[in-house]
Design an enzyme around this catalytic site. Structure first.
Site, mmCIF file in Angstrom:
data_model
loop_
_atom_site.group_PDB
_atom_site.id
_atom_site.type_symbol
_atom_site.label_atom_id
_atom_site.label_comp_id
_atom_site.label_asym_id
_atom_site.label_seq_id
_atom_site.Cartn_x
_atom_site.Cartn_y
_atom_site.Cartn_z
ATOM 1 N N CYS A 85 0.841 -1.200 0.000
ATOM 2 C CA CYS A 85 0.000 0.000 0.000
ATOM 3 C C CYS A 85 0.885 1.262 0.000
ATOM 4 C CB CYS A 85 -0.967 -0.053 1.179
ATOM 5 S SG CYS A 85 -2.291 1.151 1.044
ATOM 6 N N TYR A 86 0.874 2.032 1.072
ATOM 7 C CA TYR A 86 1.733 3.229 1.128
ATOM 8 C C TYR A 86 3.186 2.846 0.845
ATOM 9 C CZ TYR A 86 3.934 7.491 2.935
ATOM 10 O OH TYR A 86 4.672 8.639 3.068
ATOM 11 N N HIS A 138 -3.735 -5.376 0.485
ATOM 12 C CA HIS A 138 -3.199 -5.856 1.765
ATOM 13 C C HIS A 138 -3.151 -7.391 1.804
ATOM 14 C CE1 HIS A 138 -2.865 -2.029 3.864
ATOM 15 N NE2 HIS A 138 -3.865 -1.659 3.085
ATOM 16 N N GLU A 196 -1.861 -9.210 3.972
ATOM 17 C CA GLU A 196 -1.839 -9.713 5.346
ATOM 18 C C GLU A 196 -3.224 -9.961 5.938
ATOM 19 O OE1 GLU A 196 -1.094 -6.762 4.234
ATOM 20 O OE2 GLU A 196 -1.541 -5.143 5.618
ATOM 21 N N VAL A 199 -1.372 -16.076 31.873
ATOM 22 C CA VAL A 199 -0.448 -16.851 31.047
ATOM 23 C C VAL A 199 0.936 -16.200 30.963
ATOM 24 C CG1 VAL A 199 -0.095 -17.829 28.753
ATOM 25 C CG2 VAL A 199 -2.403 -17.496 29.603
ATOM 26 N N ASP A 200 0.955 -14.886 30.715
ATOM 27 C CA ASP A 200 2.236 -14.241 30.412
ATOM 28 C C ASP A 200 3.199 -14.282 31.593
ATOM 29 O OD1 ASP A 200 0.881 -13.745 28.113
ATOM 30 O OD2 ASP A 200 0.516 -11.633 28.527
ATOM 31 N N LYS A 220 0.934 -13.835 21.506
ATOM 32 C CA LYS A 220 0.277 -14.647 22.538
ATOM 33 C C LYS A 220 0.368 -16.160 22.269
ATOM 34 C CE LYS A 220 -2.327 -14.264 26.271
ATOM 35 N NZ LYS A 220 -2.007 -13.321 27.360
#
Ligand code: XMP
Length: 513
Positions: free
Chosen positions: A82-83, A170, A172, A227-228, A369
């Site tokens: 894109c950009y 895009h 993604e 969790v972290d 995550k």
């Protein structure tokens, strides 16, 4: 051996995190850097390829984000999105103009060069996700057009010789069905990455690095039960054993049995070598919260008490060299790439102010995550801990409307445990949302066993969400709701009504406070 990596140069694109996700899904490590990063810093990292993100600006505006054209002399493959593609076109001598028609959303995409290394194997007609006003009207020397849409003559372009690629759409986002294939082609074939990014390798490398960095020093980590922080504790434990002190503040607002579960994993006999301190601070929190009904005030009190308890424990421990945090990559990106992060989940009230330490250690900083979860499993944490639902820092405190009392906490804990049991029994996938019980401040009349009751109303909250910014009530099977309601009424003293919250966010929030 140096970790092969792709660097993503950020021009302000809203999907940069998704680009990073997609590349990591190709087993290739990548990182997002601001477009203000000096080129020397880029070179030092020996990237196998560079991706330029999209962005909201127009390359024709004087103050729009830019970068040194020397980037194209590095000989490293570059993909502009894109950009990023427009900036590539303009910088290399092409032209970008405002289009008559902005293109937003789905568009049909025609591939013009089936032999393109980027587009190989993509159907001749497919679709893509567009979001642009400007478009490339002239490609630079050495480039050719490889795809177009109805309104966009240059939907993709490339100079295969210099390994420079640009796409207006895009790749993604999931709405570009062949986008993941294109990104895979870019990182694995065009950039030649082997795809060596593995969580097992990450864990071992990180353990060695932590050992080197920390030496004989002492590290303090606040465990939340989430969790972290659990994975951070496991990693640090493997690296430095008893030099790690984990303080787990039980504020009395945890889910049912959660405190004991954390202790079973990290306490004596739990299989991790570390010093575990569980602070039973329930009474203190309940005391401070007595009579308080305002939600913000309650949050503030919980945060303040948390820091105070943590500081008191830290002081008892004597000199601490490092404070560890379970910061993960989305926290880093959300707070501005490269910026300092204070993870509120672990430091409910912010960082402790009255504990001095030399530095902060964030062993999970590069991970998403699901990668954190994979590392957790790798290190032997139980699946029940690794896959647990997100839980707010102030815990059940934000699931009780009005004053918080031990009695109300008991009701929420018991109702919530029943709800979670029934969700598991019905094999409901809770990974894409949040599912819990909360307590209203409604007292109403009921009848149980021929006697009149005047008791509380529990709310079941179940929402589906991708980002926790917006959410919709889950369409749970009626049988499940019915069974849960029955069990809560029969098993939880003090409840005579159960509601199911149908409200989406907005206008409601996910929590009920
Ligand atoms: P709301 O209720 O604002 O929640 O729609 C959005 C998400 O954020 C979580 N949440 C918190 N997480 N500390 C946290 O770590 C907090 O103080 C906090 N408050 C809300 C909430 O559970 C939901 O996932």
């Amino acid at each position: 051996m140096e970790q092969e990596q792709i660097l993503i140069l950020d021009f302000g694109g809203q999907y940069k995190q998704l680009i990073a996700r997609r590349i990591r899904e190709c087993s290739v490590y990548c990182e997002i850097l601001p477009h203000t990063t000096p080129i020397e810093a880029l070179i030092e990292r020996h990237p196998k390829g560079i991706v330029l993100t999209g962005g909201p600006d127009s390359v024709n505006e004087p103050d729009s984000p830019t970068y040194t054209a020397n980037l194209f002399r590095l000989g490293v493959p570059i993909l502009g999105i894109c950009y990023g593609a427009q900036w590539m076109a303009k910088t290399l001598g092409g032209a970008v103009e405002k289009a008559d028609v902005s293109e937003y959303g789905h568009a049909n995409l025609w591939i013009d060069a089936a032999d393109s290394a980027l587009l190989r194997g993509v159907p001749a007609q497919t679709s893509c996700w567009m979001s642009h006003t400007d478009r490339i009207t002239e490609i630079p020397d050495g480039f050719c057009i490889t795809a177009h849409t109805e309104h966009c003559p240059v939907a993709a372009m490339e100079d295969a010789k210099r390994r420079l690629y640009g796409v207006q759409f895009h790749p993604e986002v999931v709405h570009t069905p062949d986008g993941a294939t294109m990104l895979h082609h870019f990182v694995r074939e065009i950039c030649g990455c082997e795809g060596s990014w593995r969580m097992s390798a990450f864990a071992q490398t990180q353990i060695d690095a932590l050992r080197n960095q920390i030496g004989g020093s002492r590290v303090l980590l606040g465990l939340s039960g989430g969790v972290d922080s659990a994975v951070a504790a496991a990693l640090l434990s493997k690296a430095i054993g008893k030099q790690l002190v984990c303080v787990f503040v039980d504020h009395g607002l945890l889910r049912k049995d959660e405190g004991d579960e954390v202790e079973a994993v990290f306490g004596q006999g739990g299989g991790f070598e570390l010093r575990f301190v569980r602070v039973q601070a329930q009474e203190r929190f309940y005391q401070a919260l007595r009579g308080v009904t305002d939600p913000e005030r309650k949050r503030k009190i919980i945060g303040e008490q948390f820091v105070r308890v943590f500081e008191e424990e830290a002081r008892k421990l004597g000199a601490i060299d490092y404070l560890a945090q379970g910061t993960i990559y989305p926290d880093v990106i959300e707070s501005g790439v490269g910026g300092a992060v204070i993870k509120s989940h672990h430091n409910v009230g912010g960082l402790p102010k009255n504990v001095s330490f030399r530095g902060i250690i964030e062993p999970l900083r590069p991970l998403f995550k699901d990668e954190v979860r994979a590392v957790g499993l790798e290190l032997g944490l139980p699946a029940s801990m690794v896959y647990r639902q997100p839980f707010p820092g102030p815990g059940i405190g934000v699931r009780i409307v009005g004053e918080i009392t031990p009695e109300k906490v008991r009701i929420v804990q018991e109702a919530d445990a029943i709800f979670r049991e029934e969700l598991t029994r019905a094999s409901i996938d809770v990974s894409k949302g949040q599912f819990f019980a909360a307590l209203t401040n409604l007292q109403s009349v009921g009848v149980m066993g021929d006697a009149r009751t005047y008791a509380s109303a529990v709310v079941l909250r179940a929402v589906m969400t991708d980002d926790f910014m917006t959410a919709r009530a889950a369409r749970l099977p009626y049988e499940l709701l019915d069974t849960t309601m029955n069990r809560i009424i029969n098993e939880v003293r003090g409840v005579n009504r159960v509601f199911y919250d149908l409200t989406s966010k907005p206008p409601a929030t996910i929590e009920l406070e």
